[in-house]
Design a protein around this motif. Sequence first.
Motif, PDB file in Angstrom:
ATOM      1  N   LEU A  22       0.812  -1.213   0.000  1.00 45.37           N
ATOM      2  CA  LEU A  22       0.000   0.000   0.000  1.00 45.37           C
ATOM      3  C   LEU A  22       0.846   1.263   0.000  1.00 45.37           C
ATOM      4  O   LEU A  22       0.370   2.331  -0.377  1.00 45.37           O
ATOM      5  CB  LEU A  22      -0.937  -0.008   1.214  1.00 45.37           C
ATOM      6  CG  LEU A  22      -2.036  -1.076   1.183  1.00 45.37           C
ATOM      7  CD1 LEU A  22      -2.765  -1.123   2.512  1.00 45.37           C
ATOM      8  CD2 LEU A  22      -3.023  -0.814   0.055  1.00 45.37           C
ATOM      9  N   TYR A  42      -4.382  -5.922   0.013  1.00 45.77           N
ATOM     10  CA  TYR A  42      -5.150  -4.952   0.795  1.00 45.77           C
ATOM     11  C   TYR A  42      -6.390  -5.624   1.368  1.00 45.77           C
ATOM     12  O   TYR A  42      -6.798  -6.708   0.941  1.00 45.77           O
ATOM     13  CB  TYR A  42      -5.565  -3.754  -0.068  1.00 45.77           C
ATOM     14  CG  TYR A  42      -6.499  -4.090  -1.214  1.00 45.77           C
ATOM     15  CD1 TYR A  42      -7.879  -4.141  -1.040  1.00 45.77           C
ATOM     16  CD2 TYR A  42      -5.997  -4.354  -2.499  1.00 45.77           C
ATOM     17  CE1 TYR A  42      -8.726  -4.451  -2.093  1.00 45.77           C
ATOM     18  CE2 TYR A  42      -6.838  -4.663  -3.557  1.00 45.77           C
ATOM     19  CZ  TYR A  42      -8.207  -4.705  -3.345  1.00 45.77           C
ATOM     20  OH  TYR A  42      -9.046  -5.018  -4.383  1.00 45.77           O
ATOM     21  N   ASP A  64      -8.403  -0.929   4.566  1.00 43.49           N
ATOM     22  CA  ASP A  64      -7.327  -0.163   3.918  1.00 43.49           C
ATOM     23  C   ASP A  64      -7.902   0.788   2.880  1.00 43.49           C
ATOM     24  O   ASP A  64      -7.481   1.954   2.773  1.00 43.49           O
ATOM     25  CB  ASP A  64      -6.324  -1.100   3.247  1.00 43.49           C
ATOM     26  CG  ASP A  64      -5.613  -2.001   4.237  1.00 43.49           C
ATOM     27  OD1 ASP A  64      -5.190  -1.484   5.291  1.00 43.49           O
ATOM     28  OD2 ASP A  64      -5.488  -3.205   3.961  1.00 43.49           O
TER      29      ASP A  64
END
Length: 242
Positions: free
Chosen positions: A3, A225, A229
């Motif tokens: 991320l 993810y 998130d």
Amino acid sequence: AFLSKGKKTVQAKMLDLLGLKGLPDHKIRIEATGHDSMREYEQYKFQLIREGEMPVPCILIMPSRANADSPVELRLQEEGKGTYLSEYANFAAALTEGKILLLADLRGFGETTDPAFYTDAKYWNREYRNAMISMHIGRPIMGQRVVDILTLLDFCSEHEFLKGHPVKVFANGIYGPVAIHVAYLDERINSVEITHSVKTWKEYIEKPMQWDMYSNVLYGALKYYDLPDLIRLSNCPICFAD
């Protein structure tokens, strides 16, 4: 670690997991299919056509009190738009406040629900056939519904009654994760409110015997993810109302 690589990288992987080669273009065809004048509002019916995709049937309710600042409330109910429309109490407050309502059935719900006799109850998923076929062709049903919401956003951007109005999304049940993904991918959404929906895919790992899991599965997504998130990284506020 993934991320932290930035939105462009995250978006590319997300589109891959959703079975999309990229974000669809904005070319849609709007077909009017009906109009009724009510005491407090005008009701319009449309089919939104995007080449190569399922048509998206929707109903637009324009209150007589609507003005240039009125928000568009995109209502996505897995029970179908007809269920919401059948109860006047559902939208009476919106009419009083001048809110514009856009009710839609994404593919597999409402007008396009798969007949129940095609799905064996042992699979614990009301749309097992559609969900599994979608996975096998490399286009998870969640990804297909992402395209449907993008089509609705294009409609909001183009139609003379809607363009320029802020768009708020209300989604329940299976629609929840779809709305979260679109909120991350498209900045035309001002806010998202979700009810009675999965909040994290970790719930599926911790409690694997749940109804309708196949509808919300993206193979391999947790390598990159989870739903919280996307909520954290989205530019618009996303909340759970339950």
